[in-house]
Scaffold this active site. Sequence first.
Site, PDB file in Angstrom:
ATOM      1  N   PHE A 131     -13.641  49.732 -64.403  1.00  0.00           N
ATOM      2  CA  PHE A 131     -13.018  50.569 -63.308  1.00  0.00           C
ATOM      3  C   PHE A 131     -13.575  52.007 -63.136  1.00  0.00           C
ATOM      4  CE2 PHE A 131      -9.995  47.021 -64.030  1.00  0.00           C
ATOM      5  CZ  PHE A 131      -8.893  46.990 -62.866  1.00  0.00           C
TER       6      PHE A 131
ATOM      7  N   THR B  24     -12.273  36.435 -61.569  1.00  0.00           N
ATOM      8  CA  THR B  24     -13.124  37.370 -61.071  1.00  0.00           C
ATOM      9  C   THR B  24     -14.575  37.542 -61.625  1.00  0.00           C
ATOM     10  OG1 THR B  24     -11.457  38.752 -59.807  1.00  0.00           O
ATOM     11  CG2 THR B  24     -13.707  39.703 -59.995  1.00  0.00           C
TER      12      THR B  24
ATOM     13  N   ALA C 214      -1.778  27.420 -68.025  1.00  0.00           N
ATOM     14  CA  ALA C 214      -2.010  27.573 -69.554  1.00  0.00           C
ATOM     15  C   ALA C 214      -0.653  28.071 -70.273  1.00  0.00           C
ATOM     16  CB  ALA C 214      -3.066  28.614 -69.779  1.00  0.00           C
TER      17      ALA C 214
ATOM     18  N   TRP D 228     -16.578  43.010 -59.343  1.00  0.00           N
ATOM     19  CA  TRP D 228     -15.522  43.021 -58.233  1.00  0.00           C
ATOM     20  C   TRP D 228     -16.076  43.743 -57.188  1.00  0.00           C
ATOM     21  CZ3 TRP D 228     -12.855  47.430 -56.428  1.00  0.00           C
ATOM     22  CH2 TRP D 228     -11.901  46.770 -55.306  1.00  0.00           C
TER      23      TRP D 228
ATOM     24  N   ARG E 193      -9.752  26.206 -61.793  1.00  0.00           N
ATOM     25  CA  ARG E 193      -8.751  25.516 -61.358  1.00  0.00           C
ATOM     26  C   ARG E 193      -8.657  25.746 -59.877  1.00  0.00           C
ATOM     27  NH1 ARG E 193      -4.543  27.692 -65.296  1.00  0.00           N
ATOM     28  NH2 ARG E 193      -5.988  29.468 -65.083  1.00  0.00           N
TER      29      ARG E 193
ATOM     30  N   LYS F 229     -10.025  37.780 -65.228  1.00  0.00           N
ATOM     31  CA  LYS F 229     -10.813  36.502 -65.730  1.00  0.00           C
ATOM     32  C   LYS F 229     -11.585  35.737 -64.664  1.00  0.00           C
ATOM     33  CE  LYS F 229      -8.056  33.664 -68.026  1.00  0.00           C
ATOM     34  NZ  LYS F 229      -7.601  33.483 -66.731  1.00  0.00           N
TER      35      LYS F 229
ATOM     36  N   PHE G 199      -5.004  32.404 -68.791  1.00  0.00           N
ATOM     37  CA  PHE G 199      -4.455  33.534 -69.547  1.00  0.00           C
ATOM     38  C   PHE G 199      -5.169  33.886 -70.613  1.00  0.00           C
ATOM     39  CE2 PHE G 199      -0.459  31.731 -67.451  1.00  0.00           C
ATOM     40  CZ  PHE G 199      -0.465  32.719 -66.670  1.00  0.00           C
TER      41      PHE G 199
ATOM     42  N   LYS H 289       2.189  36.445 -58.779  1.00  0.00           N
ATOM     43  CA  LYS H 289       0.833  36.561 -59.534  1.00  0.00           C
ATOM     44  C   LYS H 289      -0.390  36.586 -58.165  1.00  0.00           C
ATOM     45  CE  LYS H 289      -2.534  34.490 -62.729  1.00  0.00           C
ATOM     46  NZ  LYS H 289      -3.442  33.756 -61.926  1.00  0.00           N
TER      47      LYS H 289
END
Length: 557
Positions: free
Chosen positions: A383, A75, A275, A411, A96, A73, A303, A107
């Site tokens: 991907f 990224t 969140a 990415w 954030r 998210k 999230f 994480k």
Amino acid sequence: MSYKSDIEIAQASTPINIVEVAKKLGISEDDLEVYGRYKAKISPTVFKKLKDKPDGKLILVTAITPTPAGEGKTTTSVGLVDGLNKIGKNAAVAIREPSLGPSFGMKGGAAGGGYAQVIPMEDINLHFTGDLHAITTAHNLCAAMLDNHIQQGNELNIDPRRVVFKRVMDLNERALRNIVIGLGGKANGVPRESGFDITVASEVMAILCLSNDLMDLKSKLGKIILAYTYDNKPVTASDIGAAGAMAALLKDAIKPNLVQTLENNPAFIHGGPFANIAHGCNSIQATKLGLKCADYLVTEAGFGADLGAEKFLDIKCRVAGLKPDAVVVVATVRALKMHGGRKKTELNVEDLDALEKGIPNLLKHIENIKKYGLPVVVAINKFPIDTENELNFIQKKCEELGASFALSEVWEKGGEGGKVLAEKVVEACEKKSDFKFIYDESMSPREKINAIAKEIYGAEGVDFSSQAEKTLQLIHDMNMDNLLVCVAKTQYSLSDDPLKLGRPENFRINVREIRISAGAGFIVAVTGEIMTMPGLPKKPAALSIDVDENGKISGLF
């Protein structure tokens, strides 16, 4: 094929002076408070200069229900801004600040990934400009003043058994969830049970992010309910005289931070509530400033859309008077196959059956955003192993629901890989929208929680523990039924059971506890087994983080 790590990519980048980044937004050097060459806080004088300028377009980035396969998210948010600038738009991102808890835990950090990052990523993921330290200190000052008041005669008649304000720290530390303080004799305070939450779950954090300016911050701090008296009256931070000193500690923390993306585009990073246990959005100040400075402001909510997006739309937008122009829902083929029952080790082969079983999760999030009356763009974080059949299947399902669809390759390719998504988002921003909230502010807390559970999670209803029922009655008795609702719930499921993947049905939400955050303007409904102080995993990320003799950090991700 071998890829560079996120930190290697970030350290090989070529940042420009933060003064030059600010110029892209029309912000002069005189309005910056610089922290070295690549970070700055923005003076409140900028708001006054820009107050009559029309707002740009507001784009919210959210995601499907998270899985261990990852969604990307942040990224996508960063790459989308780079993509918008690539197609000639004046765009900025507002996200954030990372917490040290997940940075050293499981994480990792929160500065994006690959070639779609904000920099300097080491600073951002560690101490940054000291905002979280200031919030931690202001919170704990209030806790210390409360215990001191009880120790020094207790003029307010506070019942030590009914102190509801814990202490906080910005690390995962399960051993401090439940503690006893004041032991060691009379000189060391009044013994009572207490505990710690993580800083990002602090009401002070929520207030910082929901305040319009320093005086609004001080007013909201004063309304924090700390405890109750023996005759059941609330005691606030203002009652013990703490609000002014707390605001003094936060006078710089409330100023938005400015950094840049790998492609030198402006990035506001300010405030960091989780969140799953808080409202999960960056500060109102950073968002509003970005809207004045950029034609397109991309922001994210933590999230999945059931958590971060719901709180962004029902809490932040209501408090700040914001109206999004479009919403991006991020997903991956891999994550959808996990929702369809595949294990993380089984995702590298085409599996349309698992995808068909898992895609209802994405479709539910699309339906939810449409309930708010907003245009939706689905961004598939691509991907190399994704097949054409899988991608075509997802696109067809999304378009059947009226959502736009775009592949995101940010990415691997940075802004160049976000140009198609950027075009789709610009188109969505021009579509007609009819923004509305899921619940009305005048509804009772019970009705608001039920509305969220049924409309957003897909639950049949809500069950309240006896303790939660007592708090609901207390809220009513204190004439606080108009408070908004912030649900603390597992991020891993639409339900409150992290094992129920996909789009679960025939379930109920269990509210075990309700906390009153009167200063922030909401109540927190704590569901399932959610913890407001996380613990470290068996092999925390901290084991891989190191620094060499030149001060170069390794192992952050």
